[in-house]
Design a protein around this motif. Sequence first.
Motif, PDB file in Angstrom:
ATOM      1  N   GLU A   1       8.366   7.330   2.191  1.00 35.27           N
ATOM      2  CA  GLU A   1       7.697   5.469   2.406  1.00 35.27           C
ATOM      3  C   GLU A   1       8.724   4.881   3.970  1.00 35.27           C
ATOM      4  O   GLU A   1       7.650   4.486   5.134  1.00 35.27           O
ATOM      5  CB  GLU A   1       8.100   4.326   1.510  1.00 35.27           C
ATOM      6  CG  GLU A   1       7.179   3.062   1.889  1.00 35.27           C
ATOM      7  CD  GLU A   1       8.398   2.081   1.220  1.00 35.27           C
ATOM      8  OE1 GLU A   1       8.638   2.222  -0.036  1.00 35.27           O
ATOM      9  OE2 GLU A   1       6.996   0.316   1.187  1.00 35.27           O
ATOM     10  N   ARG A   2       9.708   5.743   4.107  1.00 34.77           N
ATOM     11  CA  ARG A   2      10.710   4.843   5.250  1.00 34.77           C
ATOM     12  C   ARG A   2       9.919   6.452   6.724  1.00 34.77           C
ATOM     13  O   ARG A   2      10.083   5.841   7.232  1.00 34.77           O
ATOM     14  CB  ARG A   2      11.975   5.637   4.516  1.00 34.77           C
ATOM     15  CG  ARG A   2      12.978   4.265   3.766  1.00 34.77           C
ATOM     16  CD  ARG A   2      14.347   4.610   4.151  1.00 34.77           C
ATOM     17  NE  ARG A   2      14.577   5.751   2.957  1.00 34.77           N
ATOM     18  CZ  ARG A   2      14.771   5.457   2.246  1.00 34.77           C
ATOM     19  NH1 ARG A   2      15.167   4.516   1.500  1.00 34.77           N
ATOM     20  NH2 ARG A   2      15.594   6.349   1.171  1.00 34.77           N
ATOM     21  N   GLU A   3       9.818   7.381   6.118  1.00 36.20           N
ATOM     22  CA  GLU A   3       9.274   8.169   7.382  1.00 36.20           C
ATOM     23  C   GLU A   3       7.670   7.684   7.988  1.00 36.20           C
ATOM     24  O   GLU A   3       7.750   7.085   9.182  1.00 36.20           O
ATOM     25  CB  GLU A   3       8.960   9.317   6.230  1.00 36.20           C
ATOM     26  CG  GLU A   3      10.251  10.407   6.245  1.00 36.20           C
ATOM     27  CD  GLU A   3       9.638  11.560   5.427  1.00 36.20           C
ATOM     28  OE1 GLU A   3      10.684  12.402   4.946  1.00 36.20           O
ATOM     29  OE2 GLU A   3       8.888  12.003   5.400  1.00 36.20           O
TER      30      GLU A   3
ATOM     31  N   ARG B   1       8.995  -3.280  -2.556  1.00 36.32           N
ATOM     32  CA  ARG B   1       9.590  -3.414  -2.077  1.00 36.32           C
ATOM     33  C   ARG B   1      10.895  -3.906  -0.733  1.00 36.32           C
ATOM     34  O   ARG B   1      11.008  -3.337  -0.021  1.00 36.32           O
ATOM     35  CB  ARG B   1      10.105  -1.322  -2.189  1.00 36.32           C
ATOM     36  CG  ARG B   1       9.808  -0.852  -2.715  1.00 36.32           C
ATOM     37  CD  ARG B   1       9.939   0.579  -2.296  1.00 36.32           C
ATOM     38  NE  ARG B   1       8.936   1.725  -3.903  1.00 36.32           N
ATOM     39  CZ  ARG B   1       8.784   2.905  -3.879  1.00 36.32           C
ATOM     40  NH1 ARG B   1       8.470   2.867  -2.260  1.00 36.32           N
ATOM     41  NH2 ARG B   1       7.854   3.305  -3.951  1.00 36.32           N
ATOM     42  N   VAL B   2      12.077  -4.183  -1.140  1.00 37.64           N
ATOM     43  CA  VAL B   2      13.094  -4.929   0.180  1.00 37.64           C
ATOM     44  C   VAL B   2      13.807  -4.319   0.502  1.00 37.64           C
ATOM     45  O   VAL B   2      13.387  -4.269   1.913  1.00 37.64           O
ATOM     46  CB  VAL B   2      14.156  -5.694  -0.807  1.00 37.64           C
ATOM     47  CG1 VAL B   2      14.750  -6.235   0.296  1.00 37.64           C
ATOM     48  CG2 VAL B   2      13.302  -6.721  -1.379  1.00 37.64           C
TER      49      VAL B   2
ATOM     50  N   TYR C   1      16.829  -8.336  -4.113  1.00 40.54           N
ATOM     51  CA  TYR C   1      17.629  -7.230  -3.703  1.00 40.54           C
ATOM     52  C   TYR C   1      19.012  -6.174  -4.180  1.00 40.54           C
ATOM     53  O   TYR C   1      18.560  -4.762  -4.685  1.00 40.54           O
ATOM     54  CB  TYR C   1      18.480  -7.454  -2.315  1.00 40.54           C
ATOM     55  CG  TYR C   1      19.418  -6.640  -1.633  1.00 40.54           C
ATOM     56  CD1 TYR C   1      18.396  -5.492  -0.713  1.00 40.54           C
ATOM     57  CD2 TYR C   1      20.272  -6.083  -1.928  1.00 40.54           C
ATOM     58  CE1 TYR C   1      18.864  -4.462   0.606  1.00 40.54           C
ATOM     59  CE2 TYR C   1      21.138  -4.837  -1.398  1.00 40.54           C
ATOM     60  CZ  TYR C   1      19.975  -4.440  -0.202  1.00 40.54           C
ATOM     61  OH  TYR C   1      20.746  -3.019   0.740  1.00 40.54           O
ATOM     62  N   ASN C   2      19.158  -7.721  -5.032  1.00 46.13           N
ATOM     63  CA  ASN C   2      20.095  -6.592  -5.930  1.00 46.13           C
ATOM     64  C   ASN C   2      19.724  -5.981  -6.929  1.00 46.13           C
ATOM     65  O   ASN C   2      20.173  -5.135  -8.227  1.00 46.13           O
ATOM     66  CB  ASN C   2      21.417  -7.785  -6.587  1.00 46.13           C
ATOM     67  CG  ASN C   2      22.212  -7.950  -5.683  1.00 46.13           C
ATOM     68  OD1 ASN C   2      22.502  -7.377  -4.898  1.00 46.13           O
ATOM     69  ND2 ASN C   2      22.669  -9.839  -5.876  1.00 46.13           N
TER      70      ASN C   2
ATOM     71  N   CYS D   1       0.691  -1.083   0.317  1.00 48.57           N
ATOM     72  CA  CYS D   1      -0.084   0.450   0.209  1.00 48.57           C
ATOM     73  C   CYS D   1       0.894   1.285   0.518  1.00 48.57           C
ATOM     74  O   CYS D   1      -0.028   2.275   0.457  1.00 48.57           O
ATOM     75  CB  CYS D   1      -0.968  -0.339   1.018  1.00 48.57           C
ATOM     76  SG  CYS D   1      -0.045  -0.029   2.563  1.00 48.57           S
ATOM     77  N   LEU D   2       1.820   0.979  -0.066  1.00 48.89           N
ATOM     78  CA  LEU D   2       2.976   2.671  -0.469  1.00 48.89           C
ATOM     79  C   LEU D   2       3.310   2.160  -1.872  1.00 48.89           C
ATOM     80  O   LEU D   2       4.965   3.548  -2.169  1.00 48.89           O
ATOM     81  CB  LEU D   2       3.869   2.214   0.467  1.00 48.89           C
ATOM     82  CG  LEU D   2       3.256   2.714   2.021  1.00 48.89           C
ATOM     83  CD1 LEU D   2       3.994   2.667   3.564  1.00 48.89           C
ATOM     84  CD2 LEU D   2       2.780   4.145   1.905  1.00 48.89           C
ATOM     85  N   SER D   3       3.318   1.704  -2.623  1.00 46.86           N
ATOM     86  CA  SER D   3       3.557   1.909  -3.805  1.00 46.86           C
ATOM     87  C   SER D   3       3.984   1.904  -4.685  1.00 46.86           C
ATOM     88  O   SER D   3       4.530   2.857  -5.273  1.00 46.86           O
ATOM     89  CB  SER D   3       3.213   0.380  -4.418  1.00 46.86           C
ATOM     90  OG  SER D   3       2.042   0.719  -4.853  1.00 46.86           O
TER      91      SER D   3
END
Length: 624
Positions: free
Chosen positions: A548-550, A570-571, A609-610, A539-541
């Motif tokens: 998103e981090r905040e 998003r890994v 991740y990569n 839900c933050l795509s």
Amino acid sequence: MQKSFSYFAAMKHLKALRKYFWKYRVRLGAGILFVMLSNYFSVLSPQLMKFIINYVDQSIAGTVSAEHPTKGYDYFVKKLITILSQNTNVVQVIIIASLIILFLALLRGFFMFLMRQTIIVMSRHIEYDQKNEIFNHYQKQDALFFKRHTTGDLMNRIAEDVSRVRIYTGPAIMYIVNLISVIALSVFFMLQSSVELTIYVLLPLPILAVIIYFVNSNIHKKSEQIQASLSDLTTHAQESYSGIRVIKSFVQESAMLKFFTGSSEKYRKNAIALARVETIYFPSIMLLIGLSILLTIMIGGLYYINNQHGVTLGTIVEFIVYVNMLTFPVSAIGLTASMIQRASASQKRLNEFLNISPAISDAENSGDFNADGDIEFRNVSFTYPDTGIQAIRQLNLLIKKGEKLVITGRTGSGKSTLAQLLLRMYDIDEGEILINEKNIKDYQLSTLRNQIGYIPQDIFLFSDTVEENIRFGSYHASKEEVYEKAEIAGVHNEILKFAEGYKTLVGERGVTLSGGQKQRISIARALIKPAGLIIFDDCLSAVDAKTEREIMARLNKYLEEKTAIIITHRVFSLLSADRIVVMDEGKIPEQGTHAELMNIQNGLYLKLYNRQQKGVQDDEDEAD
Ligand code: ADP
Ligand code: MG
């Protein structure tokens, strides 16, 4: 034969309405009584007219007697005549009788008013009940039902079908009762007056019935075609409006116009065909009614001249008025029959739908158990029944109460399906899902779902204010609570910048929100729900990585006491999670902490991740 069978079938579907008729039986009974009363008062006036004409006729001939013959009159009219004929002043008698006719008309009108007040009002009540019944039934259905029925189809039932049924419970019932009582009363009094004349006058009626019968089925067929082409037309128009941007950008206006003109043309043809049939219908009814009147005058006149069968000048007038009274109800037979046929087709559709019982509902011994605890998927498999896609394959997963679990994996790996299974949007084919060591099927659906705050991947906001959209998660939430949750979801400041702040309307009639704003409002909605488990489905795509981090940082604090499942593609944003589960093809090939997963050589997580680290820059740009 075919036809009468279908009428019989029609009534079969409408049986479902009996419970409503029973519920409103007092109204219905009163309505029927009022129809009969209003018709009763209307058949009295031709009798009075007959008396006046005969009275005048006799006074001209000088044969007025104090004992006016009262044969063939209604009881009340008889009494009236006995009183009136004692008065020898002709003018006075005429005036009084005319005033009584006027009074009868008023009485008739009054009872017609009451009839509408009861029967039409009853039909509105039934309509309301039926809409509620259907809406209630919709709400109980499971996800599969809504995949199988289009929104348009569902809307049609609650709007169109119900209103067609209402035409039956209201106007059609009224016409039927009216028709029967008018025919019964007028024929009864006609027979009292003169049996011979009655037979002649009613002679054209069977022909009329046959015409109505055939023409009507034709009209019915044609109007069904019209309905179908109209619905085609509307669909085309609707699609062109909603897809206007696509149409314009692909420069397909003329192709769409051609398409539209095609269905428009079809509609026009059908409508004209119907108009043609209708042009024959009413004139032929009028012709036959005219024939009846002609027969009354000719045969009645002949009897009168020859002084046969007790026919007087007044009898002829009386009969003409009766025939006129029959005109409208008889010509409405066809219309009434179509109303019934349509209502029946609609009720049939409604019945079919009301008979679908939801596959997912409370089990018999389900209860309001405590649903706050560990969650366990045991050997769960699930295949979407409509597409046959196996989305989950023998999956095992234990989520401890209070754990913050991240689920990641490629698109189509089954992440959203897992969330939906937990909410029992679908029931699984194999294995068990347990909460607090109890199968989720043993919980009442409401208990289970109340326990879960769910932010679906495809956001939906209602056409209401921002504030009410957030409060949807908990109706009693205060304003402060709404603000607080919006703050956590990182959308509070943006909402304040809207012209009307929290009172801003969203949805079709309101402001256009960005994807990210919608997502965050819907997060706030889920947070306000007092649930022990929160599922965030990607839900933050549509939010940029920094925001998103905040939001995640704030959420971490809010989620302290709760269990959380965070589904994301998003890994890198999940570093604070207790455990990361990687899904692939409906299974969990890898799980662990970020560090553990990074250590798996050639692992899925490492690859994801990569790839994302490489694409970070794109990702930040692509957001919003
Ligand atoms: P993810 O959320 O990981 O992208 P989904 O759970 O949405 O994956 O989908 C898993 C698989 O199930 C996919 O192959 C998808 O095509 C299929 N699927 C998802 N939703 C439905 C649905 N409502 N009906 C039928 N198949 C579906
Ligand atoms: Mg998904």
